[in-house]
Design a protein around this motif. Structure first.
Motif, mmCIF file in Angstrom:
data_model
loop_
_atom_site.group_PDB
_atom_site.id
_atom_site.type_symbol
_atom_site.label_atom_id
_atom_site.label_comp_id
_atom_site.label_asym_id
_atom_site.label_seq_id
_atom_site.Cartn_x
_atom_site.Cartn_y
_atom_site.Cartn_z
ATOM 1 N N TYR A 130 0.879 -1.089 0.062
ATOM 2 C CA TYR A 130 0.096 -0.082 -0.118
ATOM 3 C C TYR A 130 0.910 1.191 0.033
ATOM 4 O O TYR A 130 0.588 1.976 -0.788
ATOM 5 C CB TYR A 130 -0.874 0.055 1.269
ATOM 6 C CG TYR A 130 -1.842 1.163 1.259
ATOM 7 C CD1 TYR A 130 -3.230 1.169 0.868
ATOM 8 C CD2 TYR A 130 -1.420 2.411 1.685
ATOM 9 C CE1 TYR A 130 -4.108 2.176 0.830
ATOM 10 C CE2 TYR A 130 -2.260 3.377 1.518
ATOM 11 C CZ TYR A 130 -3.431 3.483 1.285
ATOM 12 O OH TYR A 130 -4.283 4.634 1.350
ATOM 13 N N ASP A 131 1.826 1.161 0.827
ATOM 14 C CA ASP A 131 2.742 2.510 1.165
ATOM 15 C C ASP A 131 3.676 2.707 -0.198
ATOM 16 O O ASP A 131 3.970 3.853 -0.703
ATOM 17 C CB ASP A 131 3.697 2.254 2.217
ATOM 18 C CG ASP A 131 2.614 2.283 3.428
ATOM 19 O OD1 ASP A 131 1.826 2.879 3.569
ATOM 20 O OD2 ASP A 131 3.552 2.034 4.550
ATOM 21 N N GLN A 132 4.097 1.550 -0.747
ATOM 22 C CA GLN A 132 4.782 1.765 -2.193
ATOM 23 C C GLN A 132 3.974 2.413 -3.265
ATOM 24 O O GLN A 132 4.254 3.126 -4.015
ATOM 25 C CB GLN A 132 5.141 0.449 -2.663
ATOM 26 C CG GLN A 132 6.470 -0.252 -1.586
ATOM 27 C CD GLN A 132 6.841 -1.629 -1.968
ATOM 28 O OE1 GLN A 132 6.291 -2.386 -1.994
ATOM 29 N NE2 GLN A 132 8.125 -1.354 -2.885
ATOM 30 N N VAL A 133 2.755 1.951 -3.486
ATOM 31 C CA VAL A 133 1.815 2.299 -4.442
ATOM 32 C C VAL A 133 1.647 3.725 -4.124
ATOM 33 O O VAL A 133 1.406 4.721 -5.081
ATOM 34 C CB VAL A 133 0.496 1.714 -4.269
ATOM 35 C CG1 VAL A 133 -0.505 2.273 -5.494
ATOM 36 C CG2 VAL A 133 0.783 0.136 -4.855
ATOM 37 N N ASP B 30 -3.256 -2.469 -16.987
ATOM 38 C CA ASP B 30 -1.979 -3.410 -16.994
ATOM 39 C C ASP B 30 -0.918 -2.841 -16.104
ATOM 40 O O ASP B 30 -0.466 -3.477 -15.320
ATOM 41 C CB ASP B 30 -1.653 -3.864 -18.141
ATOM 42 C CG ASP B 30 -2.835 -5.262 -18.620
ATOM 43 O OD1 ASP B 30 -3.600 -5.550 -17.860
ATOM 44 O OD2 ASP B 30 -2.344 -5.708 -19.606
ATOM 45 N N GLN B 31 -0.674 -1.708 -16.486
ATOM 46 C CA GLN B 31 0.742 -0.998 -15.820
ATOM 47 C C GLN B 31 0.447 -0.719 -14.271
ATOM 48 O O GLN B 31 1.224 -1.164 -13.335
ATOM 49 C CB GLN B 31 0.948 0.190 -16.471
ATOM 50 C CG GLN B 31 1.407 0.231 -18.091
ATOM 51 C CD GLN B 31 1.667 1.477 -18.772
ATOM 52 O OE1 GLN B 31 0.804 2.225 -18.328
ATOM 53 N NE2 GLN B 31 2.735 1.336 -19.505
ATOM 54 N N LYS B 32 -0.698 -0.413 -14.028
ATOM 55 C CA LYS B 32 -1.225 -0.383 -12.543
ATOM 56 C C LYS B 32 -1.125 -1.494 -11.876
ATOM 57 O O LYS B 32 -0.375 -1.920 -10.825
ATOM 58 C CB LYS B 32 -2.568 0.370 -12.371
ATOM 59 C CG LYS B 32 -2.671 1.475 -12.982
ATOM 60 C CD LYS B 32 -4.054 2.294 -12.716
ATOM 61 C CE LYS B 32 -4.221 3.726 -13.335
ATOM 62 N NZ LYS B 32 -5.499 4.340 -13.089
ATOM 63 N N GLY B 33 -1.653 -2.839 -12.422
ATOM 64 C CA GLY B 33 -1.561 -4.057 -11.983
ATOM 65 C C GLY B 33 -0.246 -4.583 -11.820
ATOM 66 O O GLY B 33 0.075 -5.349 -10.937
ATOM 67 N N ARG B 34 0.698 -4.396 -12.947
ATOM 68 C CA ARG B 34 2.120 -4.677 -12.686
ATOM 69 C C ARG B 34 2.828 -4.365 -11.478
ATOM 70 O O ARG B 34 3.476 -4.829 -10.944
ATOM 71 C CB ARG B 34 2.801 -4.425 -14.094
ATOM 72 C CG ARG B 34 2.461 -5.507 -15.319
ATOM 73 C CD ARG B 34 3.394 -5.247 -16.403
ATOM 74 N NE ARG B 34 3.024 -5.822 -17.562
ATOM 75 C CZ ARG B 34 2.470 -5.389 -18.569
ATOM 76 N NH1 ARG B 34 2.098 -4.212 -18.871
ATOM 77 N NH2 ARG B 34 1.982 -6.230 -19.584
ATOM 78 N N PHE B 35 2.436 -2.923 -11.546
ATOM 79 C CA PHE B 35 3.418 -2.579 -10.324
ATOM 80 C C PHE B 35 2.924 -3.028 -9.021
ATOM 81 O O PHE B 35 3.825 -3.217 -8.123
ATOM 82 C CB PHE B 35 2.995 -0.846 -10.176
ATOM 83 C CG PHE B 35 3.696 -0.158 -9.124
ATOM 84 C CD1 PHE B 35 5.087 0.057 -9.585
ATOM 85 C CD2 PHE B 35 3.187 0.370 -7.833
ATOM 86 C CE1 PHE B 35 5.792 0.929 -8.838
ATOM 87 C CE2 PHE B 35 3.920 0.858 -7.042
ATOM 88 C CZ PHE B 35 5.252 1.254 -7.385
ATOM 89 N N VAL B 36 1.630 -3.315 -8.520
ATOM 90 C CA VAL B 36 1.156 -3.738 -7.529
ATOM 91 C C VAL B 36 1.886 -5.284 -7.480
ATOM 92 O O VAL B 36 2.471 -5.593 -6.286
ATOM 93 C CB VAL B 36 -0.342 -4.016 -7.369
ATOM 94 C CG1 VAL B 36 -0.755 -5.007 -6.155
ATOM 95 C CG2 VAL B 36 -0.889 -2.603 -7.275
ATOM 96 N N ALA B 37 1.681 -5.936 -8.584
ATOM 97 C CA ALA B 37 2.466 -7.444 -8.415
ATOM 98 C C ALA B 37 3.686 -7.724 -8.214
ATOM 99 O O ALA B 37 4.318 -8.351 -7.434
ATOM 100 C CB ALA B 37 1.947 -8.161 -9.914
#
Length: 119
Positions: free
Chosen positions: A48-51, A68-75
């Protein structure tokens, strides 16, 4: 405060799994926050903090990312936490974006977008 951020992440995960998982999800996928293992709570708060830091560092321009870019970042942030907490994780726990099932990709996208709401 850490619990609040981690709880938001976990609740977004559970909502995503409930929405996108085909069939009946594994019980561990929808375990409530209060029953979630400590390492996983720590990891949820950290991601959460990283996002949040990423969104703030881009001054909100991260809204222009594709889903997809948003999801990749979380993953990717989650994979970092897995390596932090497990010295030799199962390959499926650190699978790259392309190898993730569609339901998990959709859930990670939802998590990023949920955190965007807090900014």
């Amino acid at each position: 405060m850490q619990n609040d951020r981690g709880r938001v992440f976990r609740e977004a995960w559970i909502a995503g799994v409930t929405k996108h998982y085909p069939g009946e999800p594994k019980p561990g996928y929808i375990t409530p926050w209060d029953e979630t293992p400590g390492w996983e709570r720590d990891a949820a708060s950290a991601v959460y903090d990283q996002v949040l830091a990423f969104i703030k560092a881009t001054d909100g321009a991260s809204a222009k990312l594709t889903p997809d870019q948003k999801g990749r970042f979380v993953a990717l942030c989650w994979i970092g936490q897995i390596y932090k907490h497990f010295p030799d994780p199962k390959p499926s726990y650190v699978a790259d974006w392309e190898a993730l099932p569609d339901w998990q990709k959709a859930t990670d996208i939802d998590i990023f977008e949920r955190i965007e709401q807090d900014v």
